[in-house]
Design a protein around this motif. Sequence first.
Motif, PDB file in Angstrom:
ATOM      1  N   ASN A 469      79.117  55.723  38.073  1.00 41.46           N
ATOM      2  CA  ASN A 469      79.604  56.889  37.340  1.00 41.46           C
ATOM      3  C   ASN A 469      78.477  57.876  37.025  1.00 41.46           C
ATOM      4  N   PHE A 470      78.025  58.588  38.030  1.00 47.95           N
ATOM      5  CA  PHE A 470      76.989  59.601  37.810  1.00 47.95           C
ATOM      6  C   PHE A 470      76.978  60.546  38.998  1.00 47.95           C
ATOM      7  N   SER A 471      76.254  61.641  38.853  1.00 50.30           N
ATOM      8  CA  SER A 471      76.060  62.556  39.981  1.00 50.30           C
ATOM      9  C   SER A 471      74.589  62.517  40.380  1.00 50.30           C
ATOM     10  N   LEU A 472      74.353  62.176  41.622  1.00 55.73           N
ATOM     11  CA  LEU A 472      72.973  62.145  42.129  1.00 55.73           C
ATOM     12  C   LEU A 472      72.336  63.518  41.998  1.00 55.73           C
ATOM     13  N   PHE A 473      73.141  64.543  42.225  1.00 49.12           N
ATOM     14  CA  PHE A 473      72.627  65.916  42.246  1.00 49.12           C
ATOM     15  C   PHE A 473      72.252  66.390  40.836  1.00 49.12           C
ATOM     16  N   GLN A 474      72.932  65.846  39.832  1.00 50.00           N
ATOM     17  CA  GLN A 474      72.635  66.222  38.468  1.00 50.00           C
ATOM     18  C   GLN A 474      71.498  65.361  37.904  1.00 50.00           C
ATOM     19  N   SER A 475      71.529  64.062  38.184  1.00 55.27           N
ATOM     20  CA  SER A 475      70.619  63.161  37.463  1.00 55.27           C
ATOM     21  C   SER A 475      69.406  62.701  38.264  1.00 55.27           C
ATOM     22  N   LEU A 476      69.513  62.637  39.596  1.00 49.17           N
ATOM     23  CA  LEU A 476      68.358  62.199  40.394  1.00 49.17           C
ATOM     24  C   LEU A 476      68.177  63.140  41.587  1.00 49.17           C
ATOM     25  N   PRO A 477      68.028  64.444  41.330  1.00 48.40           N
ATOM     26  CA  PRO A 477      68.013  65.376  42.456  1.00 48.40           C
ATOM     27  C   PRO A 477      66.926  65.070  43.485  1.00 48.40           C
ATOM     28  N   ASP A 478      65.790  64.523  43.035  1.00 48.75           N
ATOM     29  CA  ASP A 478      64.725  64.258  44.002  1.00 48.75           C
ATOM     30  C   ASP A 478      65.074  63.101  44.947  1.00 48.75           C
ATOM     31  N   ALA A 479      65.980  62.232  44.521  1.00 44.58           N
ATOM     32  CA  ALA A 479      66.400  61.148  45.427  1.00 44.58           C
ATOM     33  C   ALA A 479      67.174  61.748  46.591  1.00 44.58           C
ATOM     34  N   TRP A 480      67.863  62.845  46.323  1.00 47.04           N
ATOM     35  CA  TRP A 480      68.636  63.512  47.370  1.00 47.04           C
ATOM     36  C   TRP A 480      67.752  64.463  48.182  1.00 47.04           C
ATOM     37  N   ALA A 481      66.972  65.281  47.466  1.00 45.68           N
ATOM     38  CA  ALA A 481      66.275  66.372  48.145  1.00 45.68           C
ATOM     39  C   ALA A 481      65.059  65.903  48.932  1.00 45.68           C
ATOM     40  N   ILE A 482      64.320  64.962  48.384  1.00 48.86           N
ATOM     41  CA  ILE A 482      63.059  64.602  49.051  1.00 48.86           C
ATOM     42  C   ILE A 482      62.905  63.098  49.214  1.00 48.86           C
ATOM     43  N   ASP A 483      64.034  62.370  49.158  1.00 47.49           N
ATOM     44  CA  ASP A 483      64.009  60.910  49.335  1.00 47.49           C
ATOM     45  C   ASP A 483      63.039  60.208  48.393  1.00 47.49           C
ATOM     46  N   GLN A 484      62.926  60.746  47.211  1.00 47.00           N
ATOM     47  CA  GLN A 484      62.093  60.085  46.196  1.00 47.00           C
ATOM     48  C   GLN A 484      62.733  58.735  45.838  1.00 47.00           C
ATOM     49  N   ILE A 485      61.926  57.706  45.767  1.00 50.18           N
ATOM     50  CA  ILE A 485      62.463  56.403  45.362  1.00 50.18           C
ATOM     51  C   ILE A 485      62.274  56.236  43.852  1.00 50.18           C
ATOM     52  N   PHE A 486      63.347  55.885  43.169  1.00 46.62           N
ATOM     53  CA  PHE A 486      63.250  55.569  41.745  1.00 46.62           C
ATOM     54  C   PHE A 486      63.580  54.100  41.552  1.00 46.62           C
ATOM     55  N   PRO A 487      62.911  53.441  40.619  1.00 44.45           N
ATOM     56  CA  PRO A 487      63.273  52.048  40.362  1.00 44.45           C
ATOM     57  C   PRO A 487      64.684  51.961  39.761  1.00 44.45           C
ATOM     58  N   ILE A 488      65.546  51.180  40.409  1.00 48.07           N
ATOM     59  CA  ILE A 488      66.921  51.004  39.926  1.00 48.07           C
ATOM     60  C   ILE A 488      67.194  49.502  39.889  1.00 48.07           C
ATOM     61  N   MET A 489      67.845  49.051  38.840  1.00 46.75           N
ATOM     62  CA  MET A 489      68.218  47.629  38.808  1.00 46.75           C
ATOM     63  C   MET A 489      69.387  47.395  37.852  1.00 46.75           C
ATOM     64  N   PRO A 490      70.094  46.282  38.056  1.00 43.09           N
ATOM     65  CA  PRO A 490      71.143  45.962  37.085  1.00 43.09           C
ATOM     66  C   PRO A 490      70.499  45.603  35.757  1.00 43.09           C
ATOM     67  N   THR A 491      71.221  45.819  34.667  1.00 43.61           N
ATOM     68  CA  THR A 491      70.626  45.473  33.369  1.00 43.61           C
ATOM     69  C   THR A 491      71.182  44.160  32.831  1.00 43.61           C
ATOM     70  N   ARG A 492      72.233  43.634  33.501  1.00 42.17           N
ATOM     71  CA  ARG A 492      72.855  42.425  32.961  1.00 42.17           C
ATOM     72  C   ARG A 492      72.859  41.306  33.997  1.00 42.17           C
ATOM     73  N   ARG A 493      73.105  40.106  33.543  1.00 44.99           N
ATOM     74  CA  ARG A 493      73.208  38.908  34.408  1.00 44.99           C
ATOM     75  C   ARG A 493      71.917  38.672  35.198  1.00 44.99           C
ATOM     76  N   LEU A 494      70.796  38.960  34.565  1.00 47.02           N
ATOM     77  CA  LEU A 494      69.536  38.885  35.316  1.00 47.02           C
ATOM     78  C   LEU A 494      69.018  37.452  35.485  1.00 47.02           C
ATOM     79  N   THR A 495      69.667  36.499  34.835  1.00 50.27           N
ATOM     80  CA  THR A 495      69.264  35.104  35.093  1.00 50.27           C
ATOM     81  C   THR A 495      70.114  34.527  36.227  1.00 50.27           C
ATOM     82  N   GLU A 496      71.077  35.310  36.674  1.00 53.72           N
ATOM     83  CA  GLU A 496      72.000  34.868  37.712  1.00 53.72           C
ATOM     84  C   GLU A 496      71.528  35.434  39.056  1.00 53.72           C
ATOM     85  N   GLU A 497      71.583  34.634  40.109  1.00 55.12           N
ATOM     86  CA  GLU A 497      71.163  35.104  41.438  1.00 55.12           C
ATOM     87  C   GLU A 497      72.057  36.281  41.890  1.00 55.12           C
ATOM     88  N   PRO A 498      71.468  37.429  42.252  1.00 50.45           N
ATOM     89  CA  PRO A 498      72.312  38.513  42.774  1.00 50.45           C
ATOM     90  C   PRO A 498      72.696  38.198  44.222  1.00 50.45           C
TER      91      PRO A 498
END
Length: 649
Positions: A469-498
């Motif tokens: 539920n977000f817009s890449l163009f509004q919140s992470l424009p550099d990920a779209w425009a210049i392939d900038q990598i941002f650290p992204i991860m789930p915040t829950r169930r981190l003791t469980e194998e993804p």
Amino acid sequence: AEEYGINRWGAPYFSISPEGSILVRPTQAGPEIDLNRLVDRLCDRGLELPILIRFNDILRDRLNALNQCFQQAIREERYDNRYQCVFPIKVNQQREVIQQVLDESRKLGFGVEAGSKPELLAAIAMSDPTLPIICNGFKDEEFIRLAMMAQKLGRTVFPVVEKASELDLIFRVAKEVGVRPRLGIRVKLATRGSGRWEASGGYRSKFGLTVAQVLHALDRMIEQGYADCFEILHFHLGSQISDIRQVKTAITEASRIYVDLKRRGAKMGYLDVGGGLGVDYTGTHSDSESSMNYSTQEYANDVVSHVKRVCDEAGVTHPILMTETGRAVAAHHSVLVLDTLGVSQPGLPELPTWAKPATAESTADASNLLPSGPPENYEQPVKTLWESYRNLTPANHMETFHDAEVALDMCIHLFGGGYLPLEQRVDAENLFFAVCQRVREIAKDKGDGTIPEELAHLDRMLSDIYFVNFSLFQSLPDAWAIDQIFPIMPTRRLTEEPTRNAVLGDITCDSDGKVDSFICGEGRNDTLRVHPLREQERYTLAVFLVGAYQEILGDLHNLFGDTHAVHVQCHDDALKICSIVKGDTVSEVLSYVQYEDRELLDRIGQNIEDAIDSERIDQQQAGRMAKAFEAALAGYTYLSPIVDRTPLE
Ligand code: PLP
């Protein structure tokens, strides 16, 4: 934690507790904050995701850490002058952010940089006489007049000459306002930066004067008795310098120009080395574009030692060292928290019924539960795909994979020519995906968990799409425009194998609106390791290091507006929510494109009247509809989760 590399890109602010909670430690001496608890607290107050959380203490800590690195370098090198950072407002102009920067800058003797008239006005209004203001960017007469008036009011404002014609303008306007201008000149170095913004430096850069033009400007200032006005020599190599060698070369070159200008009679006392100090978004400590191969301390050491060496050799007093560090100050303090809305799983194909083993109930002959196989009248390439699927073994998996690719191609061609019915195409695609799925598993089992290059695309092809539920163009424009990598991860169930691999799709109606580049351990991956979604349970993701440039570069694509932003700060071991800046409402984003609430509601109201007249709706329905349209205008532009996901304890 290893999976997402948080210990590398997150240090010292973000980590994972043994219980699997993401912890935020804004200052080394302060408390640790559980990110999920904070999000739950905000949701309890009725705030919906997406929410941008700004940790004021991290912002302040970044300024202090930068200062400490320079202080240490100055001490160790016995550098005979001081350091001053001027924060470029363009990196994050939000009033609350600038307020924090200014409060801390006052203590540290720092300042701000403004690159346009609006930024200058904000800087003048929000700062005070103790804080210097550097004005970069192209300027017109009004811009310069504003700067000169501010000086007349007792402020320290340095316009930086970016093109030769600005010089005369500055002197004329200064005379009219009745001040003696204090100015800088941006020089074009021969050295270029590296990485994405390397065009900001070098002979062909957009801004600045060539060395010849600087000399000419100096001669004219000396002739006209203005030599004392030229106080700052400035250059900027470009943002996010990933390789420290460029910094070393540029500082040496700029220092040589500085000492030569001094010898020719310039009175300058400042060397402003611009921005460019990087952020290690991937945590890989490398010279790749989203990383950097040096630390802040190394950067400070290099700036200080190279300037000192050149000045000492030339017998010139050490200048005040200025940096226009933006990204490295602001990036860490903002975290964007997002909610997952659903998933699409192209990698989990539904096999044709004839490809599945029969069940005892569905067959008369319970001793033969083998799949019945494709109907007789099926086209040959579909039958070939079935054979590939049925006969796939670890020994023949590559060969079988190639056969399946060719067979699928033939099916698609036949379909295009009108020779393959739609249901056979569906069966063919499902079989192909099933083959790919098993080929990938076999390849992973055979290797060390990684798969050979030829099959590398399978991970992405078979991955899930998590709708977020977000817009890449509004919140992470550099990920779209210049392939900038941002650290992204789930915040829950981190003791469980993804167990799932996913790319993230945003909610804009744009196929570019997806994230398919992630940090994975010590490298990069096309997919993110996530957990299977569970009914009625919120699955939130966090994007880190988004405090620099993203908010202001973000746009209103599909009219998704600003997200809610929350400022938090630690007070006596407790976390306080300092302010909640509500995101744009639907009405606000519509007003940016010149729609007015009243007119919209009038027009919709007319529609409702017509529907009553033609008896499509009754009076009660009309009343409910009018209210719903009005409420939608006042609402958030993002989606409400379809299921009521209750927060995890
Ligand atoms: N100064 C100038 C003149 C710039 O153009 C920029 C941005 O590119 C900066 C400072 C800030 O750079 P950074 O955010 O990389 O520190």
